[in-house]
Write a protein that holds these residues in place. Structure first.
Motif, PDB file in Angstrom:
ATOM      1  N   LYS B  30       0.411   5.751 -13.647  1.00  0.00           N
ATOM      2  CA  LYS B  30       0.874   5.970 -12.286  1.00  0.00           C
ATOM      3  C   LYS B  30       0.226   7.236 -11.758  1.00  0.00           C
ATOM      4  CE  LYS B  30       4.320   2.879 -11.826  1.00  0.00           C
ATOM      5  NZ  LYS B  30       5.597   2.604 -12.376  1.00  0.00           N
ATOM      6  N   LEU B  31      -0.719   7.075 -10.875  1.00  0.00           N
ATOM      7  CA  LEU B  31      -1.445   8.236 -10.370  1.00  0.00           C
ATOM      8  C   LEU B  31      -0.909   8.682  -9.030  1.00  0.00           C
ATOM      9  CD1 LEU B  31      -5.061   7.038 -11.094  1.00  0.00           C
ATOM     10  CD2 LEU B  31      -3.615   8.453 -12.507  1.00  0.00           C
ATOM     11  N   TYR B 100      -4.366  -7.569   0.388  1.00  0.00           N
ATOM     12  CA  TYR B 100      -5.475  -6.945  -0.337  1.00  0.00           C
ATOM     13  C   TYR B 100      -6.224  -7.968  -1.189  1.00  0.00           C
ATOM     14  CZ  TYR B 100      -7.532  -3.519  -3.668  1.00  0.00           C
ATOM     15  OH  TYR B 100      -8.371  -2.761  -4.451  1.00  0.00           O
ATOM     16  N   PHE B 131      -9.837   0.430  -0.598  1.00  0.00           N
ATOM     17  CA  PHE B 131     -10.726   1.361  -1.289  1.00  0.00           C
ATOM     18  C   PHE B 131     -10.690   2.725  -0.629  1.00  0.00           C
ATOM     19  CE2 PHE B 131     -13.836   2.068  -4.410  1.00  0.00           C
ATOM     20  CZ  PHE B 131     -14.858   2.832  -3.881  1.00  0.00           C
ATOM     21  N   ASP B 132     -10.671   2.732   0.709  1.00  0.00           N
ATOM     22  CA  ASP B 132     -10.631   4.011   1.419  1.00  0.00           C
ATOM     23  C   ASP B 132      -9.306   4.724   1.207  1.00  0.00           C
ATOM     24  OD1 ASP B 132     -12.611   2.966   4.312  1.00  0.00           O
ATOM     25  OD2 ASP B 132     -13.178   3.763   2.351  1.00  0.00           O
ATOM     26  N   GLY B 134      -7.642   4.584  -1.542  1.00  0.00           N
ATOM     27  CA  GLY B 134      -7.450   4.922  -2.951  1.00  0.00           C
ATOM     28  C   GLY B 134      -6.515   3.962  -3.659  1.00  0.00           C
ATOM     29  N   VAL B 135      -6.432   2.743  -3.135  1.00  0.00           N
ATOM     30  CA  VAL B 135      -5.622   1.725  -3.800  1.00  0.00           C
ATOM     31  C   VAL B 135      -6.378   1.232  -5.022  1.00  0.00           C
ATOM     32  CG1 VAL B 135      -4.776  -0.634  -3.572  1.00  0.00           C
ATOM     33  CG2 VAL B 135      -4.482   0.980  -1.687  1.00  0.00           C
ATOM     34  N   TYR B 136      -5.701   1.151  -6.161  1.00  0.00           N
ATOM     35  CA  TYR B 136      -6.391   0.628  -7.341  1.00  0.00           C
ATOM     36  C   TYR B 136      -5.721  -0.590  -7.933  1.00  0.00           C
ATOM     37  CZ  TYR B 136      -3.134   3.712  -9.893  1.00  0.00           C
ATOM     38  OH  TYR B 136      -2.031   4.361 -10.379  1.00  0.00           O
ATOM     39  N   GLY B 137      -4.638  -1.032  -7.341  1.00  0.00           N
ATOM     40  CA  GLY B 137      -3.978  -2.255  -7.806  1.00  0.00           C
ATOM     41  C   GLY B 137      -2.805  -2.526  -6.899  1.00  0.00           C
ATOM     42  N   ALA B 138      -2.288  -3.745  -6.988  1.00  0.00           N
ATOM     43  CA  ALA B 138      -1.121  -4.061  -6.171  1.00  0.00           C
ATOM     44  C   ALA B 138       0.086  -4.220  -7.077  1.00  0.00           C
ATOM     45  CB  ALA B 138      -1.392  -5.345  -5.394  1.00  0.00           C
TER      46      ALA B 138
END
Lengths: 666, 178, 155
Positions: B30-31, B100, B131-132, B134-138
């Protein structure tokens, strides 16, 4: 029915372990021989019950008993029998049982091979090992029982072993690794026993040494196997990633190497005792830390077995009690009095001490680098990643420094070495290393400072080791006779150091001069990687035991001549629903050519990974040479002196230990 | 003095133990968002419902908004959707969806089955806005204030506990500031 | 171009599994190709179990690789490229920890430890030498006493 028997076996083993922890120790502390005599039978009994439990679990796998949850989660009826066997340690619970099997095995080995040691010492050592067994048996029985059943809904078939693990690597790597991890518990037990009975002397060091060396050798093999396995199995040609789990195996190795060298000094000269004891405790503590890291989910890793915080908590408690307990014992009982020994500034003692400084720095570096993200996160200072760039930059100088020190230290003498003499000895190693390195750099084409440093150090160590061997083998009856005269212990050292040089050479060359390319190819295309030309012939289908695959054909050419044919595949495992890339490798002593199939880009175009890996085999061969050296060293005559059974000697056996040479060991 | 030195390893080990214990149970994946405090990046993407309509960053200005990143292929999104419906209908939360890396047909199927809590849905099949951001997964959910500045990013499902303990305080603060 | 380590199993389970059409990037020179490879080896996939974006097959890794390629073609420096991705995903995606006051201890550790260790060893060596020089000798009276004691023992 059998799995329940297995569970009962575990509990019985636990009972015996508890007895082993207490009875012989009481006997040792109160001088009661009758109680001490319980140590060996208890150790044997413990091993028998764990062996039985392990056999029962293996049987469950072989007969596809899916009522056992662990079997259902890690096996499948279509799995080939040899993978069913290795699946026993393919998951968390089973691998723990393997750990405990090794632990009880080593305990039994200590019991059997220590007949010449004073009974008091053996009792204490076995008692400490019994305590470690108690901890792990509690862990497995309470939180990780491999014999849990899935009744009444027995699944029709199992979930299959992860295809990545369906490989000879799984059969060999964990057992070797565990032999190493667990083997360090023996040195640990000897250290604690010495702290308990207060007799920390050269004899203690002499007894501990062979056990430590053997454990170290196994760990070396285990780590090398892991690296080799990752290389050919994962499909991307990497051999070390500084992943937390990999680091967890490296930590006890680095510390264990320091321990091996420190024991040599303590045995020979009786100095640095407190330091050596601390290293013995720390090395095993690092083994335990590794076990914790892999299973607790505290650090993210591709290799992580399990991430179960509950189990992690139990394991951490176990870890805490063991490590904190032994360090408390250390703080109170380690000697503070200096041995009045004299050694000069260039003595072997000082060189080995410097060796320890470098190895311990390396150990702490890897430990800190691995745990730092955790610490910063805890302190709310952000989520950092620490990976290859960091470790490569900081570790390499230490490795080079250690190598340079090794070359010089080989010639050093105990107590005092003349500086001028040493400098003259180093002239030829220096000259040969410089020219040799220049030749290697020219051959591979480009000058890179780290490549120069690494290759120089590898050649430096090799020349120094061989030069020293040549020196010592001087004999009027010729070189061969002189060589044969050297003890196995010395040959072990020679091989150990040559092995290190090989590893350094391999790591340096493959990192600096290896070539990796990803190219788009259709059948008929060719691409260059290094000096080699790879031609993509065609790609078809084939059927395996529990998978279907796309099967590629490639030809490898060097200077127009065909060198080999390679057949990488992409396998589809229907049960686990996963796809695996199986690279094909043209392995050679001086280079590997590595081809793997990537994604399909269009109807006939594929992304192909091509790699040229010079000297990569030296990494693992060097490790095996090192380990072989270790095994050779413990086969030395001094560990096999037979004590003649006279009246005096029988009386001597029961008296407290002295440092006398007549008392041969294990 | 010498005896004191011998206690150092013990102290060091205790320190390490504390950090390890603290790390247990934490999810290292979890970032925190690197975009907090920055405005929503400019974009120009179609609305899911109507391909003729183009949406941009002004959609996320004017009112405190929850931007929910979702997709039909994401299993956890199915889990959290019921709660999002409740938030939208019962609590009147202004929810904007970011569909997404999905396809229109499958997205519609999802909404048809589970309902539509979103005032508007941005269709991002390439994941460019994601991407802009900073999404890396749903699923991921952003709290965006009335000026269009990102105040918080939550990774994972939104449920009652997450709403009450994490998102609501941020929303209230954002509302208080505007 | 990217290969499928076991992480694909996890991806399958999380439902993002699809056959992907992946591009193989074109470069003008081998040096550029190498630079690209070095860059993607240094960047971490934000959602994988500790993999760099070179070896990960996840969609986000692909997006990141595309971005690296795009920025490279636009003439960005390595620092700018890494900075761009860090700006989106946070410091987590950099495998090389930044050098700031949090990480001074980390980066400086090896040098500090080695220097400290060497100083300790030097201290040990010097103390041993002092022992050598300051060996106590017996006075005449003490020598006589010693002789007497030895003679007594023999009787």
């Amino acid at each position: 029915m059998y799995p329940e028997l297995g569970q009962v076996s575990l509990i019985l083993a636990l009972l015996l372990a508890v007895l082993l922890s207490v009875v012989p120790l009481v006997g040792a502390l109160t001088g009661r021989d009758s109680l001490q005599a319980f140590a060996r039978p208890l150790a044997s009994g413990m091993f028998v019950f764990i062996g039985l439990a392990f056999a029962i679990l293996t049987h469950a796998f072989i007969v596809d008993d899916f009522s056992v949850a662990y079997v259902a989660n890690n096996s499948n009826s279509m799995l080939p029998w040899f993978y069913k066997f290795s699946a026993v340690w393919g998951g968390h619970e089973g691998s723990l049982l393997l750990w405990i099997l090794m632990l009880t095995g080593w305990t039994l080995a200590v019991a059997l091979f220590s007949r010449k040691l004073p009974s008091v010492v053996v009792s204490q050592v076995l008692a400490v090992m019994g305590m470690v067994c108690v901890g792990f048996l509690l862990f497995i029985i309470v939180t990780s029982n491999p014999f849990d059943r899935l009744l009444p809904n027995i699944p029709l078939d199992g979930k299959d072993l992860n295809p990545l693990l369906q490989d000879i690597g799984l059969i060999l790597h964990p057992p070797m690794l565990y032999m190493g991890y667990v083997g360090f518990s023996v040195a640990f037990a000897f250290a604690l026993a010495a702290l308990i009975n207060g007799r920390l002397d050269a004899a203690w060091a002499r007894w501990s040494r062979p056990w430590t060396t053997v454990a170290w050798s196994f760990l070396t093999i285990g780590i090398a196997l892991g690296s080799w396995w990752a290389y050919y199995e994962l499909g991307w040609g990497g051999w070390w990633f500084w992943d937390p789990v990999e680091n967890a195996s490296l930590l006890p190795w680095l510390s264990g190497t320091a321990l091996m060298h420190s024991l040599a000094v303590t045995e020979k000269r009786g100095v640095f005792k407190s330091w050596t004891v601390l290293l013995a405790i720390v090395t095993f503590a690092l083994s335990l830390l590794g076990t914790f890291l892999v299973r607790s989910g505290v650090l993210t890793s591709v290799h992580a077995f399990a991430s179960d915080p509950e189990r992690g908590a139990f394991l951490l408690m176990l870890l805490g009690i063991t490590i904190l307990g032994s360090l408390v014992l250390y703080a109170f009982r380690a000697p503070v009095v200096h041995v009045r020994s004299r050694y000069g500034s260039l003595s072997r003692e000082i060189f080995l001490l410097l060796n320890n400084v470098l190895l311990v720095t390396a150990t702490l570096l890897v430990a800190i680098g691995t745990l730092y993200p955790l610490i910063l996160d805890y302190l709310g200072m952000g989520k950092l990643s620490i990976g290859e760039p960091f470790f490569n930059t900081t570790f390499s100088p230490l490795a080079v420094a250690a190598g340079l020190l090794l070359g010089a230290g080989i010639f050093s003498r105990w107590k005092k070495t003349d500086g001028g003499w040493l400098a003259r000895k180093l002239f030829w190693p220096l000259a040969v290393s410089l020219t040799g390195t220049a030749a290697v750099i020219l051959y591979y084409g480009s000058f890179k400072p780290w490549a120069f440093a690494g290759v120089f150090t590898a050649i430096w160590v090799t020349v120094a080791t061989l030069w020293d061997l040549w020196d010592k083998s001087a004999s009027r009856q010729g070189l061969l006779h002189g060589l044969k005269r050297q003890s196995r212990s010395y040959w072990g050292m020679v091989l150990g150091h040559l092995g290190v040089a090989m590893v350094m050479a391999g790591a340096t060359v493959v990192s600096n001069y290896g070539v990796e390319r990803d190219v788009r190819m259709v059948p008929g295309d060719s691409a260059m990687v290094g000096e080699y030309e790879i031609v993509f012939k065609d790609i078809g289908n084939r059927q395996g035991a529990n998978f279907t695959a796309q099967y590629g054909s490639f030809d490898v050419f060097l200077n127009g001549r065909k060198v080999s044919e390679l057949h990488p595949e992409k396998r589809n495992y229907p049960v686990g629903m996963s796809v695996m890339t199986e690279a094909d490798i043209d392995a050679g002593l001086f280079r590997d050519i590595f081809v793997a199939i990537g994604e399909q880009i269009s109807d006939d175009a594929w992304a192909i990974r091509l790699q040229y890996k010079p000297l990569i085999r030296w990494l693992w061969l060097g490790a095996f040479v090192m380990a072989f050296g270790g095994f050779l060293a413990i086969a030395d005559k001094r560990y096999r002196i037979k004590v003649r059974k006279t009246e005096n000697n029988r009386a001597e056996k029961n008296r407290p230990a002295t440092g006398s040479v007549a008392e041969a060991t294990s | 003095m010498k005896r004191f030195l011998l206690f150092l390893p013990l102290l060091f080990a205790i320190g390490v133990g504390i950090f390890l214990a603290a790390g247990l149970g934490k999810d290292p994946t979890k970032l925190e968002s690197a975009r907090i405090g920055k405005p929503v990046p400019q974009f120009s993407l179609q609305s899911l419902n109507d391909p003729e309509v183009l949406l941009d960053a002004s959609l996320l200005r004017g009112e405190v908004t929850l931007l929910n990143v979702w997709a039909e292929w994401c299993p956890s999104c199915w889990d959290e959707h019921e709660y999002l419906m409740w938030l939208s209908k019962e609590k009147g939360v202004r929810l904007v969806g970011l569909n997404y890396k999905d396809q229109r047909e499958t997205a519609f199927r999802f909404l048809a089955r589970l309902g539509n809590p979103y005032r508007e849905i941005i269709f991002d099949p390439q994941g460019a806005l994601g991407f802009d951001l900073g999404v890396y997964g749903a699923p991921e959910t952003f709290v965006i204030d009335a000026q269009g500045v990102i105040q918080y990013r939550h990774v994972g499902v939104v449920n009652r506990q997450v709403w009450e303990e994490v998102l609501l305080p941020v929303i209230n603060k954002a509302k208080g500031n505007s | 171009m990217r290969f499928l380590p076991a992480i694909l199993v996890l991806l399958m389970l999380s439902g993002i599994a699809r056959a992907e059409v992946m591009a193989v990037y074109d470069f003008d020179t081998r040096a550029e190709e190498q630079r690209y490879r070095d860059l993607i080896a240094e960047l971490r996939c934000p959602k994988c179990q500790n993999q760099n974006i070179a070896d990960s097959n996840s969609p986000i890794s692909k997006d990141m690789r595309d971005q690296v390629y795009r920025l490279m073609k636009n003439g960005a420096t390595n620092d700018e490229i890494v900075g761009d991705l860090v700006g989106r995903f946070g410091e987590f995606v950099q495998y090389k920890p930044p050098v700031d006051k949090r990480t001074i201890l980390l980066w400086g550790f090896p040098a500090i430890a080695v220097v400290g260790g060497v100083l300790i060893v030097a201290g040990v060596a010097m103390r041993s030498r002092k022992r050598d020089q300051g060996e106590p000798t017996l006075s005449q009276e003490e020598k006589a006493r010693a002789r007497q004691m030895l003679a007594d023992k023999d009787q």
